[in-house]
Design an enzyme around this catalytic site. Structure first.
Site, mmCIF file in Angstrom:
data_model
loop_
_atom_site.group_PDB
_atom_site.id
_atom_site.type_symbol
_atom_site.label_atom_id
_atom_site.label_comp_id
_atom_site.label_asym_id
_atom_site.label_seq_id
_atom_site.Cartn_x
_atom_site.Cartn_y
_atom_site.Cartn_z
ATOM 1 N N ASP A 125 0.753 -1.232 0.025
ATOM 2 C CA ASP A 125 0.107 0.041 -0.013
ATOM 3 C C ASP A 125 0.759 1.282 -0.072
ATOM 4 O O ASP A 125 2.170 1.118 0.443
ATOM 5 C CB ASP A 125 -1.060 0.035 1.067
ATOM 6 N N GLU A 133 0.096 -1.353 5.606
ATOM 7 C CA GLU A 133 0.922 -0.771 6.557
ATOM 8 C C GLU A 133 0.868 0.838 6.853
ATOM 9 O O GLU A 133 1.097 1.320 8.045
ATOM 10 C CB GLU A 133 2.602 -1.053 6.077
#
Ligand SMILES: [Zn+2]
Length: 448
Positions: A84, A148
């Site tokens: 991400d 994350e």
């Protein structure tokens, strides 16, 4: 486990080609939407003959665990990377942030450094190892995770809490470095190996005051007066100086390795972190970073309060971003220090508390990470770094895993990569990616 065997020729094997493909998946978090990207990595590794497995708390946001079997001579090594990325909205990009364009030897796009480029180094090294057909000394486990950048609930936290068996036997892990970079005059190329992270304790302070008509002097019982005391008390951002062993070691190594006047400044700061003269002449960003390593920091970030211009507020809420030094510092101790420093009554509510990491270990594994950097870049200076940020490395230690942030990067001395993290025009030199892939390959061949 994919439906049909994939043709390895359909996939890039070089770090630049891999990073390019990763960047082209829009995985902005929120919402993340990492599935297409993670599936592509799964297909890439399946085609290379690795064992892969998808695990998802949210089907739109799967995580991948891949394993390259080793000879069982040493414990498995964990590599972990998130796919991400942070948003690009409101940022002024020169090029398409999801184009993955290669321009004048630089690969552009969101995630080029944080951390799709970093993941591409790991993947290229794994593919090289798999293609060579010689198993490494121990298994290599790669965890490619979601989420994350927004708390890790569907990513690393889910894996650690729900599937700890995946990491059985792992003693060391390598992940991102949380933007660890230090310019320090840019006289030598510094290679940080992150051995410890600060941890977040986010707090809401509620200040109560005597409400009333704002046409009269408010006095010390007013919420605004307390707000002023709070902001004054934390002006400068910290709660008082404290030298921890990890930071002391970091400063010691830097002082010895850096040319003058930088080495001398670091030595002076190490000797007396309260001496304002120690950091005089140092770049402001570096100075603020170093000061953040010798204290728990607190910054006021959100303020809510008041109902009308002519009414004294009965309550003001202030959100505080607190970051605790690595080590055995509890939140109660931190809240007590904060109260003492502010000196007026306030309610403190903890909103978020990061996981406590174990004391850093600069053992043989650390020496190996530093040694690879030294061998590949003899002019460079590897050193053990403490970072103010927190990454997924905060989650694996509860499984008995010691985590290191290692982004082997051959960057130009005159350029900062930190300045590009989470910023517009994030990009990375193709040569830096190749250097990183070589370093990872070296690590994986004979890891211990
Ligand atoms: Zn990151």
């Amino acid at each position: 486990m994919s439906a049909a065997p994939k043709d390895p020729a359909a996939f890039p094997s070089d770090p630049v080609g891999i990073a390019q493909r990763l960047i082209r998946f829009e995985t902005v978090n929120p919402p993340g939407a990492e599935a297409a990207c993670v599936h592509w990595v799964r297909d890439l590794l399946d085609a290379a003959g690795l064992d892969t497995r998808l695990l998802a708390k949210d089907p739109a946001r799967p995580n991948l665990i891949a394993r390259l079997p080793g000879r069982g001579l040493v414990p498995p090594l964990l590599l972990h990377a998130h796919v991400d990325v942070v948003p690009v909205a409101g940022q002024d990009w020169t090029r398409d942030p999801f184009g993955g364009e290669l321009v004048d030897g630089e690969l552009w796009g969101r995630g080029a450094v944080d951390m799709k480029g970093h993941l591409a180094m790991m993947l290229a090294a794994l593919l090289r190892l798999a293609a060579a057909g010689t198993p490494p000394a121990g298994d290599v486990i790669l965890a490619v995770v979601a989420d994350e950048e927004a708390g890790s609930a569907t990513g690393a936290r889910f894996l650690v809490e729900e599937h700890p068996e995946l990491f059985a036997g792992v003693r060391h892990a390598v992940g991102e470095d949380g933007g660890a970079e230090l310019g320090l005059g840019r006289q030598v190329r510094l290679h940080p190996v992150v051995v410890a992270e600060k941890r977040a304790v986010w707090v809401r302070a509620t200040l109560h005051g005597t409400p009333g008509h704002a046409s009269r002097a408010a006095g010390p019982t007013g919420a605004a007066h307390k707000l002023q005391r709070l902001l004054t008390a934390i002006d400068g951002g910290g709660l008082g100086t404290l030298m921890t062993p990890a930071v002391d070691r970091m400063l010691q190594e830097l002082a010895a390795a850096l040319p003058q006047p930088f080495g001398g400044r670091v030595a002076a700061f190490r000797a007396d972190p309260d001496d304002p003269a120690a950091l005089a002449g140092m770049d402001e960003t570096d100075a603020r970073y170093l000061r953040s390593l010798v204290q728990h920091t607190v910054n006021a970030t959100v303020v809510h309060g008041g109902t009308a211009t002519n009414v004294l507020p009965a309550r003001i809420d202030v959100e505080l971003d607190g970051r605790l030094l690595p080590g055995d510092f509890g939140r109660e101790d931190f809240l007590r220090q904060l109260r003492e420093r502010v000196g007026c009554d306030m309610d403190l509510e903890v909103l978020v508390e990061g996981d406590k990491m174990p004391a850093p270990r600069l053992d043989g594994f650390y020496e190996r990470l530093a040694g690879i950097l030294k061998a590949k870049d003899p002019e460079g200076v590897p050193f053990p770094m403490v970072t103010t940020a927190s990454t997924d490395a905060r989650l694996f230690p509860r499984l008995g895993i010691q985590c290191y942030g290692w982004l082997p990067l051959l960057h130009d001395l005159d350029r900062s990569y930190r300045g590009r993290l989470h910023c517009p025009d994030e990009r990375i030199a193709a040569g830096a990616l190749a250097f990183g892939a070589d370093c990872f390959h070296e690590l994986l061949i004979g890891h211990d």
